[in-house]
Enzyme design. Structure first.
Site, short mmCIF file in Angstrom:
data_model
loop_
_atom_site.label_atom_id
_atom_site.label_comp_id
_atom_site.label_asym_id
_atom_site.label_seq_id
_atom_site.Cartn_x
_atom_site.Cartn_y
_atom_site.Cartn_z
CG PHE A 14 49.92 39.72 49.35
CD1 PHE A 14 51.24 39.82 49.78
CD2 PHE A 14 49.31 40.87 48.84
CE1 PHE A 14 51.92 41.02 49.72
CE2 PHE A 14 49.99 42.08 48.78
CZ PHE A 14 51.30 42.16 49.22
CB CYS A 15 45.96 34.86 48.83
SG CYS A 15 45.05 33.34 49.08
N PRO A 16 46.72 33.38 45.71
CG PRO A 16 46.80 31.80 43.98
CD PRO A 16 46.23 33.12 44.34
CB SER B 293 41.76 34.51 46.65
OG SER B 293 42.79 35.08 47.41
#
Lengths: 77, 377
Positions: A14-16, B293
């Site tokens: 979901f992220c990035p 991330s």
């Protein structure tokens, strides 16, 4: 697709996110190379082609198989 | 059993301390040797740089001596790795020393690479380094009117930072009483204002309420400092009076030099966190090529998994856990409010309402980090 140079596995993230992953790998690729993006993000079917067209790369094909988008993009510049 | 950790950032430090506790008796009896190599004798709390850029912290508040953060059983050397001989289980350092290992952990992190974008180093301010954050604050104090453009390179550390920056700019100039004279224009690489759909949905009306302009599908191609223009790969441009850039990042040079991974990112198994092709080499944090991330939070959760698995391999011969992609993010929504999100490979971020107590908790966490990195939280 036999001439694919690299597969970017962005499933279940979901992220990035898949499009950011594609942009990162596109920067590292050579002009003419084809990348395959794997994504389970429903939005990828629309937002990846939108970016590819706007920036001027080539969308080779886009297909959803068993819930996974397989999107092939050729780097054009 | 010789465990070698290369890198003294968040991931490496949490891992080392966690392992030192789990393997305390083995280290005492010399069955296990735990060694850490780092490029610096200092440890920086990197999220604090955003506060430095707004005059809310000074750089000295961001540092601790690395040795002071480590458990006594850890053999710490300020001597960065130069050469990785993975097939021989050896790492050679800058000083010329050879470290042999049975298990290796690579946690060298990432670095900003503004030089990848023509003109960015000369034309843009950034808060991703100590010097940059101080310079940015000086510039923010000077500017009285005009356009502040925010441009975002890919990939970048802390994906939430661009929106935190915009909220902080709004509050800074509002408090100064000149918000009406400052235009803030935000540019983002993909077709919405944040990569996390929930964050984008939540932030858009906030941007509208604050009068923040935004342009999406804007990937920075070049900066023209002379004419103060930033141009995109997509063919658009923005004139600015001050440009704040989130620079693109790369992995560390030593990773590229040793051909461990393209762009400095090491190919890593997303659950086991081992380097592809090497079962005795683990990779942590920004150093991985994982589509998660690049944050201290990801490094923290990965370090806990690797610590548990290395310890269990030593104790019972097998690993016990998989990394599930867990990341937790604080999101500062201005100078007095914040929200947070947690997600993993299977569960998307669930954004909570912004509140003042969450901002206070983030302020507390800025100090609690030092307990966290010691492996106590």
């Amino acid at each position: 697709m036999s001439d694919t140079n690299k597969v970017i596995d962005a499933r279940d993230t979901f992220c990035p996110g898949p499009l950011m992953e594609l942009i990162t790998h596109m920067k590292q690729a050579e002009v003419g190379e084809t990348l395959e993006l794997l994504s389970t993000d429903e939005g990828s079917g629309n937002d990846v082609p939108e970016w590819v067209n706007k920036v001027g790369h080539e969308l080779v094909s886009s297909e959803k198989i068993d819930g996974v988008w397989h999107i092939f993009i050729r780097k054009m510049k | 059993m010789r465990i070698l950790i290369v890198g003294g950032g968040t991931g490496g430090t949490i891992l080392a301390n966690n392992l030192a506790r789990r393997l305390a008796s083995e280290i005492r009896s010399r069955k296990v040797k735990l060694t850490m190599l780092s490029a610096s004798d200092k440890h920086m709390y990197q999220p604090g740089l955003l506060y430095v850029a707004f005059g809310q912290m000074t750089p000295d508040q961001l540092y601790r001596d690395q040795q002071s953060l480590l458990e006594p059983g850890i053999d710490f050397h300020v001597d960065p790795a130069e050469e990785f001989q993975l097939d021989n289980n050896k790492v050679i350092t800058k000083s010329g020393k050879t470290h042999e290992y049975d298990m290796l952990v690579i946690a060298t992190g990432s670095r900003i690479a503004p030089e990848q974008i023509p003109g960015m180093s000369e034309g843009a301010d950034t808060f991703y380094s100590e010097a940059g954050a101080v310079k940015m604050f000086k510039r923010l104090r000077e500017i009285e009117e005009g356009t502040i453009a925010v441009a975002v390179g890919v990939p970048h550390k802390c994906p939430i930072a661009p929106v935190e920056l915009v909220f902080a700019l709004h509050d800074y100039f509002t408090a100064k009483g000149i918000r009406d004279k400052i235009k803030i224009k935000y540019h983002y690489p993909i077709g919405r204002i944040h990569t996390i759909a929930n964050v984008a949905t939540w932030a858009k009306p906030e941007f509208d309420r604050m009068g923040i302009e935004y342009e999406t599908l804007f990937n920075v191609k070049e900066v023209d400092p002379e004419n103060k223009v930033v141009r995109s790969e997509e063919g658009t441009e923005t004139k600015y009076d001050m440009l704040i850039a989130i620079p693109p990042h790369t992995g560390m040079e030593v990773v590229e030099k040793n051909n461990l991974g393209t762009g400095g990112w090491i190919p890593t198994d997303r659950h086991r966190l081992t380097m592809e092709g090497y079962d005795n080499v683990y990779v942590l944090g920004d150093t991985t090529n994982l589509p998660v991330s690049k944050t201290g939070s990801a490094a923290h959760f990965e370090a806990e998994v690797v610590a548990e698995n290395i310890a269990s391999i030593i104790k019972i011969g097998i690993p016990v856990r998989d990394y599930d992609g867990k990341v937790y993010c604080f999101i500062e929504t201005g100078h007095d409010s914040a929200t947070h999100a947690m997600f993993d490979y299977k569960n998307p971020p669930d954004l909570k309402p912004s509140s003042k107590p969450m901002h206070w908790f983030k302020m507390a966490y800025n100090q609690m980090y030092w307990s966290s990195v010691r492996g106590l939280l």
